[in-house]
Design an enzyme around this catalytic site. Structure first.
Site, PDB file in Angstrom:
ATOM      1  N   LYS A  53      -4.913  -7.771 -17.191  1.00 13.12           N
ATOM      2  CA  LYS A  53      -6.156  -7.609 -17.963  1.00 13.12           C
ATOM      3  C   LYS A  53      -6.487  -8.909 -18.682  1.00 13.12           C
ATOM      4  O   LYS A  53      -7.626  -9.385 -18.633  1.00 13.12           O
ATOM      5  CB  LYS A  53      -6.004  -6.470 -18.985  1.00 13.12           C
ATOM      6  CG  LYS A  53      -6.108  -5.090 -18.351  1.00 13.12           C
ATOM      7  CD  LYS A  53      -5.671  -3.973 -19.279  1.00 13.12           C
ATOM      8  CE  LYS A  53      -5.600  -2.670 -18.467  1.00 13.12           C
ATOM      9  NZ  LYS A  53      -4.974  -1.557 -19.164  1.00 13.12           N
ATOM     10  N   GLN A  97      -2.612   0.650 -24.475  1.00 14.25           N
ATOM     11  CA  GLN A  97      -2.013   0.864 -23.150  1.00 14.25           C
ATOM     12  C   GLN A  97      -1.137   2.117 -23.157  1.00 14.25           C
ATOM     13  O   GLN A  97      -0.325   2.309 -24.054  1.00 14.25           O
ATOM     14  CB  GLN A  97      -1.197  -0.380 -22.758  1.00 14.25           C
ATOM     15  CG  GLN A  97      -0.639  -0.342 -21.358  1.00 14.25           C
ATOM     16  CD  GLN A  97      -1.711  -0.336 -20.266  1.00 14.25           C
ATOM     17  OE1 GLN A  97      -2.757  -0.969 -20.404  1.00 14.25           O
ATOM     18  NE2 GLN A  97      -1.467   0.403 -19.199  1.00 14.25           N
ATOM     19  N   ASP A 120     -11.859   2.227 -23.048  1.00 15.11           N
ATOM     20  CA  ASP A 120     -11.149   3.093 -22.094  1.00 15.11           C
ATOM     21  C   ASP A 120     -11.866   4.444 -21.953  1.00 15.11           C
ATOM     22  O   ASP A 120     -11.582   5.199 -21.021  1.00 15.11           O
ATOM     23  CB  ASP A 120      -9.726   3.375 -22.597  1.00 15.11           C
ATOM     24  CG  ASP A 120      -8.670   2.595 -21.845  1.00 15.11           C
ATOM     25  OD1 ASP A 120      -8.906   2.271 -20.670  1.00 15.11           O
ATOM     26  OD2 ASP A 120      -7.605   2.339 -22.435  1.00 15.11           O
TER      27      ASP A 120
END
Ligand code: GUN
Length: 297
Positions: A53, A97, A120
């Protein structure tokens, strides 16, 4: 039947190319899209994802900070960090994460990310907006699946889509998107999971299969009908005696579906490259919204 491999890279490349002028015009007014990624502990797959990322943001001339926290950190300490990031006007996207270590309640943590920076799309406010058909941030993996379907012109409307897996990250938002009455949805959707009695009875009737169960080689050629389009979301590490010590395999046994399916995404190289690309899209969208809100800058 020749089975088409739906590679993610050309889809991802064309989306990233279209982001470049948008990033440039933000830069001209002093805004650099910025992601803050929070990673707790040392899960090896998560370390790889977060590194990839960071690299993708750098390649697009965007910023990303990675906050690496020890496995034994407390919920309160994570919440304090999230509060700082929520209030930092230079940060447009925040990502925690997953998976988190078991002692941390992931719901408490995901709910503490500002819905305005939740790139997200995991915050309940954003999941609710998605269900309502008015999405703010679409979760990156299902969003990437839609982009693959669109790029390869796989018809969706009116077809029977069978999703295998009911996770909050993929299965549930994928259901909301495919069932929605819009250009890339309007499908009849079945959602299967570990409680499904006869999985093959459902997959055999599918026009589209979205395999997102996290179970290596779960879908095999004898469970599908001819002409099905298969999206394999699984990325499973199967240990072996190769140099790396493992091989990445999907939820679909690829060899066994070749010649029967109309198309299938490869693993690796199918949905995988899309997830980070859609994270870039969500972060640039967030930065552009900020541009409209003078209060942000
Ligand atoms: N772990 C596996 N997939 C994802 C994802 O899309 N987002 C985050 N934050 N964690 C993940």
């Amino acid at each position: 039947m020749d089975t088409l491999l739906l590679k993610g890279k050309p889809v991802s490349d064309s989306i990233r190319l279209a982001l470049e002028p948008r990033v440039q015009s933000l830069k001209e007014i002093g805004i650099i899209p910025k992601l803050a990624a929070v990673i707790v502990g040392d899960d090896p797959a998560s370390q790889v994802y977060v590194r990839n990322k960071a690299r993708a943001f750098e390649n697009l001339q965007c910023e990303s900070d990675t906050h690496r926290l020890d496995t034994d950190i407390t919920v309160e300490e994570v919440l304090t960090l999230l509060d700082t990031l929520n209030n930092d006007a230079a940060v447009h996207g925040i990502l925690v994460q997953l998976p988190l270590p078991t002692q941390l309640d992931s719901k408490t943590i995901l709910h503490a990310v500002s819905p305005k920076k939740d790139v997200d799309g995991f915050h309940p406010e954003n999941l609710g907006l998605l269900l309502e058909g008015n999405p703010n941030f679409i979760p990156c993996t299902p969003y990437g699946v839609l982009e693959i379907l669109k790029y390869y012109e796989i018809p969706v409307s009116g077809r029977h889509a069978v999703i295998v897996g009911r996770s909050n990250i993929v299965g549930k938002p994928m259901f909301a998107l495919l069932a929605q009455k819009f250009e890339m949805g309007n499908a009849t959707v079945t959602i299967c999971h570990t409680g499904t009695k006869d999985l093959a009875a459902h997959t055999e009737r599918a026009d589209i299969i979205i395999a997102a169960a996290g179970a290596p080689n779960m879908i095999t050629g004898n469970m599908i009908k001819e002409g099905v389009d298969i999206i394999d979301v699984g990325i499973n590490r199967v240990e072996d005696d190769s140099e790396k010590g493992y091989t990445l395999v999907g939820d679909v046994n690829r060899e066994s579906v070749m010649g029967i399916a109309n198309s299938v995404t490869p693993v690796p190289g199918g949905v995988g490259p899309m997830t980070i690309t859609m994270l870039l899209v969500n972060t640039v969208n967030s930065a552009e919204k900020c541009r409209k809100l003078i209060a942000c800058h």
